[in-house]
Design a protein around this motif. Sequence first.
Motif, PDB file in Angstrom:
ATOM      1  N   UNK A 172       0.814  -1.211   0.000  1.00  0.00           N
ATOM      2  CA  UNK A 172       0.000   0.000   0.000  1.00  0.00           C
ATOM      3  C   UNK A 172       0.852   1.268   0.000  1.00  0.00           C
ATOM      4  N   UNK A 173       1.931   1.246   0.772  1.00  0.00           N
ATOM      5  CA  UNK A 173       2.757   2.455   0.863  1.00  0.00           C
ATOM      6  C   UNK A 173       3.439   2.792  -0.468  1.00  0.00           C
ATOM      7  N   UNK A 174       4.102   1.808  -1.125  1.00  0.00           N
ATOM      8  CA  UNK A 174       4.679   2.143  -2.435  1.00  0.00           C
ATOM      9  C   UNK A 174       3.624   2.552  -3.462  1.00  0.00           C
ATOM     10  N   UNK A 175       2.443   1.960  -3.349  1.00  0.00           N
ATOM     11  CA  UNK A 175       1.350   2.314  -4.248  1.00  0.00           C
ATOM     12  C   UNK A 175       0.986   3.790  -4.077  1.00  0.00           C
ATOM     13  N   UNK A 176       0.858   4.208  -2.818  1.00  0.00           N
ATOM     14  CA  UNK A 176       0.521   5.604  -2.528  1.00  0.00           C
ATOM     15  C   UNK A 176       1.680   6.532  -2.912  1.00  0.00           C
ATOM     16  N   UNK A 177       2.888   6.057  -2.645  1.00  0.00           N
ATOM     17  CA  UNK A 177       4.094   6.813  -2.992  1.00  0.00           C
ATOM     18  C   UNK A 177       4.109   7.127  -4.491  1.00  0.00           C
ATOM     19  N   UNK A 178       3.841   6.081  -5.296  1.00  0.00           N
ATOM     20  CA  UNK A 178       3.855   6.275  -6.748  1.00  0.00           C
ATOM     21  C   UNK A 178       2.743   7.221  -7.200  1.00  0.00           C
ATOM     22  N   UNK A 179       1.585   7.091  -6.548  1.00  0.00           N
ATOM     23  CA  UNK A 179       0.476   7.990  -6.887  1.00  0.00           C
ATOM     24  C   UNK A 179       0.840   9.445  -6.594  1.00  0.00           C
ATOM     25  N   UNK A 180       1.496   9.641  -5.446  1.00  0.00           N
ATOM     26  CA  UNK A 180       1.885  11.006  -5.060  1.00  0.00           C
ATOM     27  C   UNK A 180       2.847  11.594  -6.100  1.00  0.00           C
ATOM     28  N   UNK A 181       3.787  10.755  -6.564  1.00  0.00           N
ATOM     29  CA  UNK A 181       4.715  11.222  -7.601  1.00  0.00           C
ATOM     30  C   UNK A 181       3.942  11.560  -8.870  1.00  0.00           C
ATOM     31  N   UNK A 182       2.985  10.672  -9.213  1.00  0.00           N
ATOM     32  CA  UNK A 182       2.216  10.854 -10.441  1.00  0.00           C
ATOM     33  C   UNK A 182       1.485  12.198 -10.450  1.00  0.00           C
ATOM     34  N   UNK A 183       0.920  12.555  -9.313  1.00  0.00           N
ATOM     35  CA  UNK A 183       0.141  13.793  -9.252  1.00  0.00           C
ATOM     36  C   UNK A 183       0.954  14.975  -8.697  1.00  0.00           C
ATOM     37  N   UNK A 184       2.255  14.798  -8.604  1.00  0.00           N
ATOM     38  CA  UNK A 184       3.161  15.838  -8.100  1.00  0.00           C
ATOM     39  C   UNK A 184       2.705  16.382  -6.747  1.00  0.00           C
ATOM     40  N   UNK A 185       2.488  15.497  -5.803  1.00  0.00           N
ATOM     41  CA  UNK A 185       2.019  15.913  -4.482  1.00  0.00           C
ATOM     42  C   UNK A 185       3.085  15.626  -3.428  1.00  0.00           C
ATOM     43  N   UNK A 186       2.993  16.348  -2.324  1.00  0.00           N
ATOM     44  CA  UNK A 186       3.958  16.174  -1.244  1.00  0.00           C
ATOM     45  C   UNK A 186       3.256  15.691   0.021  1.00  0.00           C
ATOM     46  N   UNK A 187       4.074  15.242   0.975  1.00  0.00           N
ATOM     47  CA  UNK A 187       3.501  14.772   2.226  1.00  0.00           C
ATOM     48  C   UNK A 187       4.187  13.491   2.665  1.00  0.00           C
ATOM     49  N   UNK A 188       3.445  12.620   3.331  1.00  0.00           N
ATOM     50  CA  UNK A 188       4.050  11.360   3.805  1.00  0.00           C
ATOM     51  C   UNK A 188       2.970  10.295   3.967  1.00  0.00           C
ATOM     52  N   UNK A 189       3.432   9.053   4.124  1.00  0.00           N
ATOM     53  CA  UNK A 189       2.540   7.955   4.502  1.00  0.00           C
ATOM     54  C   UNK A 189       3.257   7.146   5.560  1.00  0.00           C
ATOM     55  N   UNK A 190       2.511   6.637   6.525  1.00  0.00           N
ATOM     56  CA  UNK A 190       3.106   5.706   7.488  1.00  0.00           C
ATOM     57  C   UNK A 190       2.060   4.683   7.922  1.00  0.00           C
ATOM     58  N   UNK A 191       2.558   3.522   8.333  1.00  0.00           N
ATOM     59  CA  UNK A 191       1.677   2.498   8.903  1.00  0.00           C
ATOM     60  C   UNK A 191       1.330   2.932  10.307  1.00  0.00           C
ATOM     61  N   UNK A 192       0.055   3.018  10.607  1.00  0.00           N
ATOM     62  CA  UNK A 192      -0.320   3.451  11.940  1.00  0.00           C
ATOM     63  C   UNK A 192      -1.542   2.689  12.397  1.00  0.00           C
ATOM     64  N   UNK A 193      -1.537   2.349  13.671  1.00  0.00           N
ATOM     65  CA  UNK A 193      -2.709   1.738  14.289  1.00  0.00           C
ATOM     66  C   UNK A 193      -3.364   0.694  13.436  1.00  0.00           C
ATOM     67  N   UNK A 194      -4.567   0.969  13.012  1.00  0.00           N
ATOM     68  CA  UNK A 194      -5.349  -0.039  12.308  1.00  0.00           C
ATOM     69  C   UNK A 194      -5.194   0.068  10.801  1.00  0.00           C
ATOM     70  N   UNK A 195      -4.292   0.919  10.330  1.00  0.00           N
ATOM     71  CA  UNK A 195      -4.171   1.034   8.881  1.00  0.00           C
ATOM     72  C   UNK A 195      -3.003   1.906   8.484  1.00  0.00           C
ATOM     73  N   UNK A 196      -3.261   2.852   7.581  1.00  0.00           N
ATOM     74  CA  UNK A 196      -2.201   3.792   7.218  1.00  0.00           C
ATOM     75  C   UNK A 196      -2.676   5.223   7.437  1.00  0.00           C
ATOM     76  N   UNK A 197      -1.700   6.084   7.653  1.00  0.00           N
ATOM     77  CA  UNK A 197      -2.002   7.498   7.801  1.00  0.00           C
ATOM     78  C   UNK A 197      -1.243   8.239   6.701  1.00  0.00           C
TER      79      UNK A 197
END
Length: 758
Positions: free
Chosen positions: A26-51
């Motif tokens: 899920x994280x690399x998937x989101x990472x690639x999407x962020x690159x695709x849409x030229x967006x910034x920020x972060x993702x991390x595994x947290x609690x019951x899912x991802x943040x």
Amino acid sequence: MLLSEGSISKKRLKIEINGIVQGVGFRPFVYKLALKYSLCGYILNAGKGVEIEIEGDEVQVDKFLTSISSNPPPLARIDTIHTTKIPIKGSKEFSIIQSLHTELKTMVSPDISMCPDCKKEMNDPSNRRYKYPFINCTNCGPRYTIIDSLPYDRKNTSMRKFKMCEKCKAEYEDPTNRRYHAQPISCYECGPKLEFISLIDSSYAKESEAIDRICDYIKAGKIVAVKGLGGFHIVCDATNEKSIEILRKKKHRPTKPLAVMFSDIAEIKKMCIINEKEESLIVSKERPIVLVTKKEDSKIAKNVAPNIDKIGVFLPYTPLHELILEKVNAPIVATSANISNQPIIRDKDELFQKLSLVIDAVLSNDREIINACDDSVVMSVEDRAVTLRCSRGYAPKSFFVSKKASKKVLAVGANQKSTITLAFENNLILSPHIGDLNSIDAFEYFIRTLDTFKRFYNFEPDIIVCDKHPGYETTKWAKAYVQQNRDIELIEVQHHYAHALSCMAEYNLDGEALAFCFDGTGYGDDGTIWGGEVLFVTPKSYKRVYHLKEFPLIGGEKAVKEPRRVALSLLFEYFSKDEISNMDNALINSFSKKEFDNFYLMYKKGINSPKCSSMGRLFDGVYALCGYLNPLGYEGESGLILETIAQKYHTSQSYSFVIDNNKIDIKEMLIEILKEKDKNIIASKFINTVAKIVVDISKKYPKLPVILSGGVFQNKVLLQKVIQDFKKSNIKYYLSTKIPVNDGGISLGQAYYALYRH
Ligand code: ZN
Ligand code: ZN
Ligand code: FE
């Protein structure tokens, strides 16, 4: 222009996603999407899912959000997405933040078959993993079977003993690589190794030679064992009648059908008749065994599935299976390695200890199977999937339910086809198939599964739910456990009600319904054996509105294995002794005078002749009335054979029955069956009759949706007929698709009840 270039069209969102979103790419998937849409920020595994925090152009952020929910990675399951608008922080890049702690409540994903990308690499001579039997990536490969504890990291799996080589490590750490954080990543240099051991001449071979040797053995008609994902298979050439005969003799398995693995879908089509739905199930990433109709002239040996026209087929689901099929160049029998009805064997020493007299050689490897897991079994009925065994590829199966659990619930299921279910928050988690708990080994497997799930989810139950049957091993365990842990509450749920609840759980139903719960045996509220029940149900309560009129089972358990006893019991119940003595049919003639008198006495005095209202037993009785007088070779054989005859000698007619005082009386049907000149027609007419009972009663309650549950509804001909008639009459119905209608679904139903009780 007064609009400044950023602040107005930009936004930042905090996104919290729950479901199966960890360990599934899920994280690399989101990472690639962020690159695709030229967006910034972060993702991390947290609690019951991802943040996620995402910042950038407003339109792009919205596109990003839509892409996440519309096209998640294949193994992910998104339950909820929660977004909040937060102030812009001016991030300059998108990053994956390594989380130190997770709350351990993420779902464990099931094992998934080799993906097309890995298959392509495996077949590419220039790839460093060319023909590598353990190739996998973030989208495929082992999961549940290698996980010890959570979080899902290599150190918590049986891959921990294999130290990643530099090349694998580089792939593992690169967020743009399709093996980013693929925990079971490995290659020739650093991964598990194959070994071949002959039990005939003690010869030994390693790696690719091991595959060559095992394939030579299979081609030569030998019986071998192959270590797969969730355990060992016993394997032999499926076109070799002689090998299968030997296998059946050695395994004491006279008639129970054996599953067959084919190299590809084209091969299956050559030997079986399959429709589109069946094809889609066969090629699905879960790769279950699919029950299909075999062609009369198929090369598959007749004794793979004697006396029935069905066969369980599946495709290779690991790279190793793929390599074996390619080399053997013929379909292979691939059946769970076990001693009859015991759990699948996952360990080489155990295999040698238990099956050394059955097998001629073994192909093993040094990656430990931590959690055993059988193959799943499904079929297609009227274009819908019906699960017969929910295991590899599907389980652990999690369901999102709208009713939130206020306490932690553990449901321990039935005694046959046992499974367990955990409930916490809005989740129901169903374990893979455990099996019939009639042996010490099986019971140990049950306990092991309990421990595994408790460990995975850091789970101590507040409530334990079990069946009402005092003799079930699961009930006994639950009662003993509560005895020792006084603060745990025990809830007992009637078996057939739990069948209905299992369907309600799958569809998240919370209203009233009319449930047809037809199965072999279940402990009734009145102490008799139930099994032909029509219940009025809500998630909180039920009422028995109709049931099959009771009849005795002469000899109790013995009658379950011997359909002719059931038939005789039916006759005793509905006719006088004189009437029966004067009947001239194969059934009556199969009993000696002494046997007949003895059984009659047992019936009259009620000696070891428990009363039942079981639809499953009625199938057995009718099977014997068709002239099949041998004891059953396996559970469900009578139904499968009736199904086969019903398809061959098809009619739209049915028999008479009377619904009297909430009881379904089948005396008229028995009279008509006994008069039948052409015995072949009985099966079809009988199944039509059962369908008619269901439809007639359903029509009396036009406002209620109907639930079909219980093992009897695994009968494809019956199910087809009922569904077709429901459609004609516009009757709304529910039938489990993802969980078995048989006892494999009971634990899910039990857990669902506990959610509503509190
Ligand atoms: Zn893959
Ligand atoms: Zn490597
Ligand atoms: Fe049941």
